[in-house]
Design a protein around this motif. Sequence first.
Motif, PDB file in Angstrom:
ATOM      1  N   PRO A 263       0.787  -1.229   0.000  1.00  0.00           N
ATOM      2  CA  PRO A 263       0.000   0.000   0.000  1.00  0.00           C
ATOM      3  C   PRO A 263       0.820   1.282   0.000  1.00  0.00           C
ATOM      4  N   TYR A 264       2.099   1.214   0.335  1.00  0.00           N
ATOM      5  CA  TYR A 264       2.871   2.454   0.455  1.00  0.00           C
ATOM      6  C   TYR A 264       3.686   2.663  -0.799  1.00  0.00           C
ATOM      7  N   ASN A 265       3.001   2.779  -1.897  1.00  0.00           N
ATOM      8  CA  ASN A 265       3.684   2.790  -3.168  1.00  0.00           C
ATOM      9  C   ASN A 265       3.025   3.826  -4.051  1.00  0.00           C
ATOM     10  N   PRO A 266       3.727   4.908  -4.370  1.00  0.00           N
ATOM     11  CA  PRO A 266       3.071   5.984  -5.121  1.00  0.00           C
ATOM     12  C   PRO A 266       2.625   5.570  -6.516  1.00  0.00           C
ATOM     13  N   ASP A 267       3.146   4.458  -7.029  1.00  0.00           N
ATOM     14  CA  ASP A 267       2.798   4.091  -8.391  1.00  0.00           C
ATOM     15  C   ASP A 267       1.405   3.497  -8.519  1.00  0.00           C
ATOM     16  N   ILE A 268       0.799   3.109  -7.413  1.00  0.00           N
ATOM     17  CA  ILE A 268      -0.529   2.516  -7.549  1.00  0.00           C
ATOM     18  C   ILE A 268      -1.614   3.582  -7.501  1.00  0.00           C
ATOM     19  N   LEU A 269      -1.214   4.824  -7.441  1.00  0.00           N
ATOM     20  CA  LEU A 269      -2.203   5.888  -7.328  1.00  0.00           C
ATOM     21  C   LEU A 269      -3.205   5.908  -8.476  1.00  0.00           C
ATOM     22  N   PRO A 270      -2.765   5.804  -9.741  1.00  0.00           N
ATOM     23  CA  PRO A 270      -3.751   5.774 -10.840  1.00  0.00           C
ATOM     24  C   PRO A 270      -4.696   4.595 -10.727  1.00  0.00           C
ATOM     25  N   ASP A 271      -4.158   3.441 -10.282  1.00  0.00           N
ATOM     26  CA  ASP A 271      -5.029   2.280 -10.140  1.00  0.00           C
ATOM     27  C   ASP A 271      -6.118   2.541  -9.101  1.00  0.00           C
ATOM     28  N   LEU A 272      -5.707   3.161  -8.010  1.00  0.00           N
ATOM     29  CA  LEU A 272      -6.685   3.428  -6.967  1.00  0.00           C
ATOM     30  C   LEU A 272      -7.734   4.424  -7.437  1.00  0.00           C
ATOM     31  N   GLU A 273      -7.300   5.414  -8.218  1.00  0.00           N
ATOM     32  CA  GLU A 273      -8.272   6.388  -8.724  1.00  0.00           C
ATOM     33  C   GLU A 273      -9.284   5.702  -9.626  1.00  0.00           C
ATOM     34  N   ASN A 274      -8.784   4.818 -10.485  1.00  0.00           N
ATOM     35  CA  ASN A 274      -9.709   4.083 -11.344  1.00  0.00           C
ATOM     36  C   ASN A 274     -10.668   3.249 -10.528  1.00  0.00           C
TER      37      ASN A 274
ATOM     38  N   ASP B 262     -10.883   0.391   2.631  1.00  0.00           N
ATOM     39  CA  ASP B 262      -9.421   0.293   2.687  1.00  0.00           C
ATOM     40  C   ASP B 262      -8.770   0.944   1.485  1.00  0.00           C
ATOM     41  N   ALA B 263      -9.314   0.639   0.297  1.00  0.00           N
ATOM     42  CA  ALA B 263      -8.711   1.209  -0.904  1.00  0.00           C
ATOM     43  C   ALA B 263      -8.835   2.733  -0.905  1.00  0.00           C
ATOM     44  N   ASN B 264      -9.986   3.232  -0.464  1.00  0.00           N
ATOM     45  CA  ASN B 264     -10.172   4.683  -0.473  1.00  0.00           C
ATOM     46  C   ASN B 264      -9.246   5.362   0.519  1.00  0.00           C
ATOM     47  N   LEU B 265      -9.097   4.756   1.699  1.00  0.00           N
ATOM     48  CA  LEU B 265      -8.184   5.338   2.687  1.00  0.00           C
ATOM     49  C   LEU B 265      -6.762   5.317   2.164  1.00  0.00           C
ATOM     50  N   CYS B 266      -6.393   4.251   1.469  1.00  0.00           N
ATOM     51  CA  CYS B 266      -5.050   4.155   0.907  1.00  0.00           C
ATOM     52  C   CYS B 266      -4.819   5.294  -0.073  1.00  0.00           C
ATOM     53  N   LEU B 267      -5.837   5.559  -0.901  1.00  0.00           N
ATOM     54  CA  LEU B 267      -5.691   6.643  -1.876  1.00  0.00           C
ATOM     55  C   LEU B 267      -5.565   7.989  -1.180  1.00  0.00           C
ATOM     56  N   LEU B 268      -6.393   8.210  -0.161  1.00  0.00           N
ATOM     57  CA  LEU B 268      -6.325   9.488   0.555  1.00  0.00           C
ATOM     58  C   LEU B 268      -4.977   9.660   1.233  1.00  0.00           C
ATOM     59  N   ARG B 269      -4.415   8.547   1.693  1.00  0.00           N
ATOM     60  CA  ARG B 269      -3.082   8.601   2.310  1.00  0.00           C
ATOM     61  C   ARG B 269      -2.054   9.026   1.292  1.00  0.00           C
ATOM     62  N   LEU B 270      -2.137   8.449   0.086  1.00  0.00           N
ATOM     63  CA  LEU B 270      -1.178   8.818  -0.948  1.00  0.00           C
ATOM     64  C   LEU B 270      -1.326  10.284  -1.328  1.00  0.00           C
ATOM     65  N   TYR B 271      -2.567  10.772  -1.337  1.00  0.00           N
ATOM     66  CA  TYR B 271      -2.768  12.192  -1.587  1.00  0.00           C
ATOM     67  C   TYR B 271      -2.132  13.028  -0.484  1.00  0.00           C
ATOM     68  N   GLN B 272      -2.176  12.502   0.730  1.00  0.00           N
ATOM     69  CA  GLN B 272      -1.595  13.235   1.846  1.00  0.00           C
ATOM     70  C   GLN B 272      -0.069  13.316   1.682  1.00  0.00           C
TER      71      GLN B 272
END
Lengths: 695, 288
Positions: free
Chosen positions: B81-92, B106-116
């Motif tokens: 989960p701590y990987n900036p490259d999965i950000l597009p996947d999470l957005e999709n 979980d997925a949404n929180l992960c995305l919000l974390r990456l945004y943070q």
Amino acid sequence: MTESSDITGGVRCLYILNIIFAIIFGLLALLLGSTLLTLGSSCSVPLFWCYEIAAWGLVILYGGTAFFLRRKAAVIIDEGDQGSRNLGLEMLEANTLAVAVTPDVERRVTFKSWMGSSLLSSDDEDELDTFVDAPYRTNASANRQRVYSESRAMAANYEYDEAAGHYDDQAAALRQQEVGYDPNFVPDSVKSFVVHLYRHIREKNVYEIHQMYETSFQTLSERLFKDTPWPSVDAVVHYVDNDHVFCLLYREMWFRHLYARLSPTLKQRIDSWDNYCSLFQVVLHGVVNMQLPNQWLWDMVDEFVYQFQSFCQYRAKMKNKTEQEIALLRQFDQAWNVYGVLNFLQALVEKSAIIQILEQEKQGIEQFTATDGYDYSGGSNVLKVLGYFSMIGLLRVHCLLGDYHTGLKCLHPIDISQQGVYTSVIGSHIATIYHYGFASLMLRRYVDGIREFNKILLYIYKTKQYHQKSPQYEQILKKNEQMYALLAICLSFCPQMKLVDEAVNAQLREKYGEKMGKLQRYDDEAYGDKLSRRQRYADEAFGIYDELFSYACPKFITPSAPSFDEPLVNYNQDAYRLQLKLFLSEVRQQELLVGARTFLKVYSTISLGKLANYLDVDESTLRMTLMTYKHKTHAVDSDGKIISNADVDFYIDDDMIRVVNSKPVKRYGDFFLRQIVKLEGVINDVDRIKVESAN
Amino acid sequence: MYSILTPLVDCYPKGLNPQHSGRCFFLSCSLQGSPRSVPPVRYIGKVLRRNRIRPKMGMEKEPQKPQQVSYTVEQLVAVNPYNPDILPDLENYVNEQVASQTYSLDANLCLLRLYQFEPERLSTQIVARILVKALMAMPAPDFSLCLFLIPERVQMEQPFKTLIVLSHYLETGGFRQFWDEAAKSRHIVEAVPGFEQAIQAYAVHVLSLTYQKVPRSVLAEAINIEGLALDKFLEQQVVNYGWVLEMGQGGGQIIALPKTEFNHPELKKNSGDAVPLDHITRIFPILS
């Protein structure tokens, strides 16, 4: 310690010289002395003086060699039966030093570190005393407490914003220079400390390592390195066969001491990050073959997260940064990067397969908790235990970022309702429960929070006295106070007093009794301006919630790197302010509930209209309030079920409110279970005594 | 002599770093590839190197492995989960959740974390969708959980201000205000299908907690249905969930909600004396 009889060349040389001088002196004394005596008064003056000079010369030589011999004896390196010098702390083949698991070893290894550094002095203490001029044994109590004080403990009145000058690089560097710190000077006591520690690590004497780590290190820090860092690793490296892993460990302690006593410069922070990278990579990639005490491994993870938090705080204070510092920050943007920190912790958890181990332990296949994480079959406990503590580290980092749900998920494999490796070190026990409780509070699972806080506060209350001499005592006390504040908040939201033990309740009343009373106060007078009075009480309660939360919350961080192009401002308070704001909005939503609760406790049936009248609101607002009450007291727990934690319950029948009288239920089941386990423990103890006395 | 052990550290065969299962793939790969482009480990005091711990993962590394494994987003979130490259996947994935009316906290929180971690990549549209989805998940506190991760200055903008107001109304049972506000901000909430039904379900849930018998007007206000549509709705509920329609004193209709332990305390199982099974299992060794 000195059980070996082999000695190195230099010492042997001195020893032989010493013997020779002793023999010559003896012979000289006999011969010349007897000659002089027989000659009596007719002896010649030159002969007499010859004798005198020779005698004194030999005295000096003998005394000198004896003195140097004693000094050298301290740095005896035990080579023993080790053939090659290349076997360091990291070996690939089977460990030839595997210590057989005798009861003796078991005693050492299962040493309960929570007993703290008792002054059951190890040989180290004796050794050290011979070199230091002042022949006193340091009293560990008062001095040691200050070790972790300044930089760790938050001030009694919440001081979130530390003085700008505190982190100033130049000031810090100056301070270090002023005290005349010479990184290459290695006092003898340090030399001996390093040598002995290295030897113990190689021999996997966990007990001795623990004693040296807890006791000797603190003593030396207190005595010799109050204001300066320890000697640099380059200076001590040749005493330990240039062992790479030991150097990493030494550096880790070096930085920890720096953070505790002094304020690190930016360069030092980056160096520390580098050291942690190397250390963790060795643990993850290499086959590290050593057993370290749990205390040390926990301190590593704890310090790692703490330094990350400290760095984020430091980085966010952009206002007073010099050009140099900004350039360095830009250059080393990977240092203490949040991704790096999280990925390291995650990697430790994954690589150690600790989750599988814990699962298998439940099924009885593996032994982990039973041995406190130590490995009796000659392996290493470092990776497994680091993986275990990393789960707690992840919980902590997620709480600092404000992501409570994921933090609790990370902690999930550890069952906190039971004893485990996390309870073997007091620091990790407190950190786990504190963050678990705080996350539960923010997730509105008040009952979970209350239960856990109650358990840990009771535990601290009972065992506080055993830790008075430990260097973490201040930290323990600080966290104790914070947890009482959090417990007060939880109980104000969810007044279930029966979940709290008597002892804890008494302490709570003492510390926060008045404040808690104010939080529940609605309207205590029947006359006067009710509305403004209620508003005043509500505002007062609001202020108290603010104060308690600010005191007890962790130091939240902003993980993103600053943008260096915008004007420089301090944004280290942003994260804290956000969490506070959201918490207070929750408080606002629950404000009206105080009034509802007050009246519902008094009535068993009341019509909506009448209650609306008492509360001075209209009926629709009252309906809203009652629905809010129901919604807030029925929390969604971790499995998605709804549980009620209301102390006063009711239901509405068209427009009549009927309050439920719930009798407090006596829980016998728990009580009996506890007593059964206790009795079993007592019987086992008695049996053991019988068996021992029979031998 | 100073680095006896470094040859051992660096040149042991990579094969000794076992990849237990596909799960470890990302991490072990990332750490190996954790570009220590400067081997071997020199003395820390002497050389300072940029430690690039950032794992460069993504599907492009796949070709090295003999078997092609594609990971679902859920697996990604669980494993790496701590990987900036999965950000597009999470957005999709967020868009997918909106379209298919599913939800994954979980997925949404992960995305919000990456945004943070990388605020410049924050997309207000995606965040707004996540928040609407979280609102629909009530009574779970998901909305607050999401808010904890969104920086304050972002929360001050639209549409987040509106969403926070909506959430406040829902939390405090102010359904009338809520529906009024939602009508005004139709463009935000109607972007996510299923919103209305989810809020209505929540409203019914809160009413069931509070009332044994609820007046028709209160119910109508809570679920924002009136007249004939309300009658139809009530019929459905009567059939599916056992609601009972009665006549109240004032002449209006009263709906008796199904009996649960929350509005009928006598139904509450007396769990006081019940001892959960896993507590008993702890004393099995003693009993046997």
